[in-house]
Design a protein around this motif. Structure first.
Motif, PDB file in Angstrom:
ATOM      1  N   VAL A  77       0.838  -1.200   0.000  1.00 10.07           N
ATOM      2  CA  VAL A  77       0.000   0.000   0.000  1.00 10.07           C
ATOM      3  C   VAL A  77       0.874   1.251   0.000  1.00 10.07           C
ATOM      4  N   SER A  78       1.889   1.258   0.847  1.00  9.14           N
ATOM      5  CA  SER A  78       2.753   2.437   0.976  1.00  9.14           C
ATOM      6  C   SER A  78       3.582   2.676  -0.281  1.00  9.14           C
ATOM      7  N   ILE A  79       4.177   1.608  -0.807  1.00 18.34           N
ATOM      8  CA  ILE A  79       5.008   1.754  -2.006  1.00 18.34           C
ATOM      9  C   ILE A  79       4.154   2.217  -3.190  1.00 18.34           C
ATOM     10  N   GLY A  80       2.997   1.592  -3.372  1.00 20.54           N
ATOM     11  CA  GLY A  80       2.122   1.999  -4.463  1.00 20.54           C
ATOM     12  C   GLY A  80       1.682   3.439  -4.335  1.00 20.54           C
ATOM     13  N   SER A  81       1.356   3.866  -3.111  1.00 18.06           N
ATOM     14  CA  SER A  81       0.904   5.235  -2.889  1.00 18.06           C
ATOM     15  C   SER A  81       1.982   6.248  -3.253  1.00 18.06           C
ATOM     16  N   VAL A  82       3.195   6.005  -2.770  1.00 20.64           N
ATOM     17  CA  VAL A  82       4.293   6.927  -3.051  1.00 20.64           C
ATOM     18  C   VAL A  82       4.604   6.964  -4.547  1.00 20.64           C
ATOM     19  N   ALA A  83       4.713   5.784  -5.164  1.00 21.50           N
ATOM     20  CA  ALA A  83       5.116   5.714  -6.570  1.00 21.50           C
ATOM     21  C   ALA A  83       4.111   6.395  -7.496  1.00 21.50           C
ATOM     22  N   LEU A  84       2.825   6.047  -7.386  1.00 19.95           N
ATOM     23  CA  LEU A  84       1.827   6.609  -8.303  1.00 19.95           C
ATOM     24  C   LEU A  84       1.540   8.071  -8.020  1.00 19.95           C
ATOM     25  N   ASN A  85       1.646   8.500  -6.760  1.00 22.00           N
ATOM     26  CA  ASN A  85       1.477   9.917  -6.460  1.00 22.00           C
ATOM     27  C   ASN A  85       2.514  10.756  -7.180  1.00 22.00           C
ATOM     28  N   PHE A  86       3.763  10.286  -7.172  1.00 24.04           N
ATOM     29  CA  PHE A  86       4.815  11.072  -7.793  1.00 24.04           C
ATOM     30  C   PHE A  86       4.810  10.940  -9.311  1.00 24.04           C
ATOM     31  N   VAL A  87       4.344   9.810  -9.814  1.00 18.30           N
ATOM     32  CA  VAL A  87       4.156   9.701 -11.260  1.00 18.30           C
ATOM     33  C   VAL A  87       3.115  10.715 -11.718  1.00 18.30           C
ATOM     34  N   GLY A  88       1.988  10.774 -10.999  1.00 23.89           N
ATOM     35  CA  GLY A  88       0.946  11.732 -11.342  1.00 23.89           C
ATOM     36  C   GLY A  88       1.431  13.160 -11.245  1.00 23.89           C
ATOM     37  N   ALA A  89       2.170  13.469 -10.183  1.00 21.38           N
ATOM     38  CA  ALA A  89       2.694  14.832 -10.020  1.00 21.38           C
ATOM     39  C   ALA A  89       3.646  15.192 -11.152  1.00 21.38           C
ATOM     40  N   ALA A  90       4.458  14.229 -11.581  1.00 21.70           N
ATOM     41  CA  ALA A  90       5.390  14.486 -12.686  1.00 21.70           C
ATOM     42  C   ALA A  90       4.626  14.751 -13.986  1.00 21.70           C
ATOM     43  N   VAL A  91       3.520  14.021 -14.223  1.00 24.01           N
ATOM     44  CA  VAL A  91       2.707  14.248 -15.416  1.00 24.01           C
ATOM     45  C   VAL A  91       2.115  15.657 -15.403  1.00 24.01           C
ATOM     46  N   LEU A  92       1.584  16.069 -14.270  1.00 24.66           N
ATOM     47  CA  LEU A  92       1.012  17.415 -14.172  1.00 24.66           C
ATOM     48  C   LEU A  92       2.074  18.486 -14.377  1.00 24.66           C
ATOM     49  N   ALA A  93       3.242  18.279 -13.779  1.00 24.59           N
ATOM     50  CA  ALA A  93       4.310  19.274 -13.908  1.00 24.59           C
ATOM     51  C   ALA A  93       4.808  19.398 -15.343  1.00 24.59           C
ATOM     52  N   SER A  94       4.860  18.281 -16.052  1.00 23.93           N
ATOM     53  CA  SER A  94       5.394  18.307 -17.419  1.00 23.93           C
ATOM     54  C   SER A  94       4.393  18.849 -18.437  1.00 23.93           C
ATOM     55  N   THR A  95       3.133  18.964 -18.055  1.00 24.63           N
ATOM     56  CA  THR A  95       2.110  19.448 -18.991  1.00 24.63           C
ATOM     57  C   THR A  95       1.470  20.751 -18.527  1.00 24.63           C
ATOM     58  N   SER A  96       2.057  21.401 -17.527  1.00 21.24           N
ATOM     59  CA  SER A  96       1.487  22.646 -17.007  1.00 21.24           C
ATOM     60  C   SER A  96       1.572  23.760 -18.048  1.00 21.24           C
ATOM     61  N   VAL A  97       0.705  24.760 -17.891  1.00 24.16           N
ATOM     62  CA  VAL A  97       0.666  25.905 -18.805  1.00 24.16           C
ATOM     63  C   VAL A  97       0.687  27.183 -17.983  1.00 24.16           C
ATOM     64  N   ALA A  98       1.052  28.281 -18.634  1.00 28.29           N
ATOM     65  CA  ALA A  98       1.079  29.590 -17.975  1.00 28.29           C
ATOM     66  C   ALA A  98      -0.161  30.378 -18.370  1.00 28.29           C
ATOM     67  N   VAL A  99      -0.900  30.853 -17.376  1.00 29.26           N
ATOM     68  CA  VAL A  99      -2.093  31.667 -17.594  1.00 29.26           C
ATOM     69  C   VAL A  99      -1.983  32.919 -16.733  1.00 29.26           C
ATOM     70  N   ASP A 100      -1.954  34.083 -17.396  1.00 30.80           N
ATOM     71  CA  ASP A 100      -1.819  35.367 -16.690  1.00 30.80           C
ATOM     72  C   ASP A 100      -0.603  35.376 -15.773  1.00 30.80           C
ATOM     73  N   GLY A 101       0.487  34.821 -16.262  1.00 32.43           N
ATOM     74  CA  GLY A 101       1.725  34.804 -15.497  1.00 32.43           C
ATOM     75  C   GLY A 101       1.795  33.769 -14.402  1.00 32.43           C
ATOM     76  N   GLU A 102       0.783  32.920 -14.273  1.00 35.10           N
ATOM     77  CA  GLU A 102       0.753  31.896 -13.232  1.00 35.10           C
ATOM     78  C   GLU A 102       0.767  30.510 -13.872  1.00 35.10           C
ATOM     79  N   THR A 103       1.592  29.625 -13.331  1.00 33.23           N
ATOM     80  CA  THR A 103       1.674  28.258 -13.836  1.00 33.23           C
ATOM     81  C   THR A 103       0.550  27.424 -13.240  1.00 33.23           C
ATOM     82  N   VAL A 104      -0.241  26.797 -14.112  1.00 32.52           N
ATOM     83  CA  VAL A 104      -1.383  25.993 -13.666  1.00 32.52           C
ATOM     84  C   VAL A 104      -1.375  24.664 -14.412  1.00 32.52           C
ATOM     85  N   ASN A 105      -2.104  23.702 -13.875  1.00 30.54           N
ATOM     86  CA  ASN A 105      -2.224  22.397 -14.527  1.00 30.54           C
ATOM     87  C   ASN A 105      -3.119  22.511 -15.758  1.00 30.54           C
ATOM     88  N   SER A 106      -2.731  21.860 -16.830  1.00 30.32           N
ATOM     89  CA  SER A 106      -3.521  21.897 -18.057  1.00 30.32           C
ATOM     90  C   SER A 106      -4.538  20.766 -18.065  1.00 30.32           C
TER      91      SER A 106
END
Length: 459
Positions: free
Chosen positions: A397-426
């Motif tokens: 449970v712990s390993i899966g939680s840590v691994a997939l949480n950070f995979v998801g965070a990496a996906v959001l970070a790599s696809t973020s966009v800038a709106v009105d000078g602020e970085t947001v998730n696309s």
């Protein structure tokens, strides 16, 4: 069910409330902690306890089989208390982080409570009781969030750790007074060398996953952690395969148990990543025209509370079903439900009613999956090995939680966009995030169905 057993359940539900106060409740005061210590490294403050819990789990699980579940549960709560006190008085990260590592021992309280329940109740009743113990504290967790937020605003974030320490020491006394000691014992000794190697291996790899996104995936520190983790894991595997009494006998990790652990790893990672996504989409308004957002459609507080209510219902319901159709079939049903709910979030990212429904059902999946996983593991282990086998479920449970949480965070970070000078998730990132979680859940569902069929054939 007599009064003594009801009292036992009550104590163990409150014991699992200690786990929340130690592991997840500090997220409520995370911004205050970052400001206090003058750092932006949230992983050091948050993920350390979970990572340490992964290292503690096999050691405490094996100790429980050797020396008694009640005795080790009391030790677990006292370790959590000591860690909370260190965190409360820590002048800097050099003391706060070790405190969080001690608090991580509280994760063992979950599977130790399960092992105690399975030893105290008849088989069918025990399956329902496991659901109550693992899910019953969810409502308390919701209420405590508001209380902790109010107290922290008045007295500082340290009050959370003082409360956690107080609850832990009180529950240690209650466990010692009201919980009977288990008669089942496993002859042998604790493989401390194997525990150190396994802890270093898991901690190094998960530390790399946790800290790589903050420090850089190719930075010296994270890469050093990865190298230590891989080396220690390889050494542990080689040594444990030769020892007559290892901490975890890898020769037993085959057949239904290996398949169960893989299902738990995939499904736990998927639902935890979705729980991480819910507040992110709930904080965005559709007026921003990002292609998702729920902030202007009604009470988002309900969206955040819905999973907790689902957990409270899902755990006992899964225990009741397991007593009638078996834990393997119940586990498969929980994972299939999780797959459907995760797919439903493609609609829920922009419509609050759909999101509320999915959040509630996702919570029900969480409760059902945890209950079914522990019940299934218990059915695969003899009484004298309940502690170590249940600890493996917690590790997955712990390993899966840590691994997939950070995979998801990496996906959001790599696809973020800038709106009105602020970085947001696309919208691309959010939908890709859901797609990864759905695909992982679907794979877990296929494996869970195979596990159910295999178990039926064996029976």
């Amino acid at each position: 069910m007599n009064g003594r057993l009801i009292g036992l359940l009550t104590v163990l539900v409150l014991v699992n409330f200690v786990v929340d106060s130690a592991i997840t409740a500090p997220l409520v005061v995370l911004p205050e902690m970052l400001d206090h210590f003058g750092t932006d490294q949230a992983a050091w403050l948050n993920a350390t306890a979970m990572l340490a819990g992964v290292m503690w789990a096999p050691l405490l699980g094996k100790s429980a089989d050797l020396h008694g579940r009640r005795k080790v549960l009391v030790l677990t709560l006292l370790l959590s208390c000591a860690g909370a006190l260190l965190c409360a008085v820590a002048p800097g990260l050099w003391l706060f982080v070790p405190g969080r590592m001690l608090q991580g021992a509280s994760l063992a309280a979950i599977f130790l409570s399960v092992a105690i329940v399975r030893g105290a109740f008849p088989s069918r009743t025990a399956m329902i009781a496991v659901g109550v113990v693992t899910s019953g504290s969810a409502v308390l967790n919701i209420a405590s969030r508001f209380l902790i937020e109010d107290l922290a605003s008045k007295y500082g974030f340290q009050v959370l750790f003082l409360v956690s320490a107080s609850v832990a020491v009180v529950m240690a006394g209650c466990v010692h007074r009201f919980v009977p000691e288990s008669p089942a014992r496993t002859p042998g000794r604790i493989d401390f060398g194997g525990a150190l190697l396994l802890g270093a291996g898991l901690g190094g790899v998960l530390g790399y996953i946790s800290l790589g996104s903050d420090f850089g995936w190719l930075a010296v520190g994270p890469l050093a952690l990865l190298a230590v983790g891989v080396t220690a894991s390889a050494r542990w595997f080689l040594v444990s395969s030769r020892k007559p009494d290892p901490l975890i006998d890898i020769r037993d990790l085959r057949g239904p148990l290996a398949l169960l652990l893989l299902v738990v790893f995939l499904a736990s990672g998927s639902y935890q990543s979705m729980l991480q996504l819910i507040p992110l989409i709930g904080d965005v308004s559709a007026d921003q025209r990002l292609g998702y957002g729920l902030a202007d459609q009604g009470s988002v507080a309900l969206l955040l509370a819905a999973p907790g209510l689902g957990v409270t219902l899902g755990g006992p319901t899964a225990g009741w079903l397991a007593g009638r159709v078996g834990p393997a079939r119940t586990l498969a049903a929980a994972v299939v439900l999780g797959t459907a709910v995760t797919l439903g979030m493609f609609l829920g990212v922009s419509r609050l009613p759909a999101a509320l429904c999915c959040a509630f059902l996702l919570g029900a999946t969480v409760g059902a999956l945890g209950t079914s996983g522990f019940n299934m593991a218990g059915s695969l282990a003899p009484p004298e090995r309940q502690g170590i086998v249940s600890s493996l479920v917690m590790v997955m449970v712990s390993i899966g939680s840590v691994a997939l949480n950070f995979v998801g965070a990496a996906v959001l970070a790599s696809t973020s966009v800038a709106v009105d000078g602020e970085t947001v998730n696309s919208a691309t990132g959010v939908l890709a995030y859901i797609g990864i979680a759905s695909g992982t859940f679907a794979l877990a569902a296929v494996l869970a169905v195979l596990l159910a069929r295999d178990t039926k054939v064996r029976n």
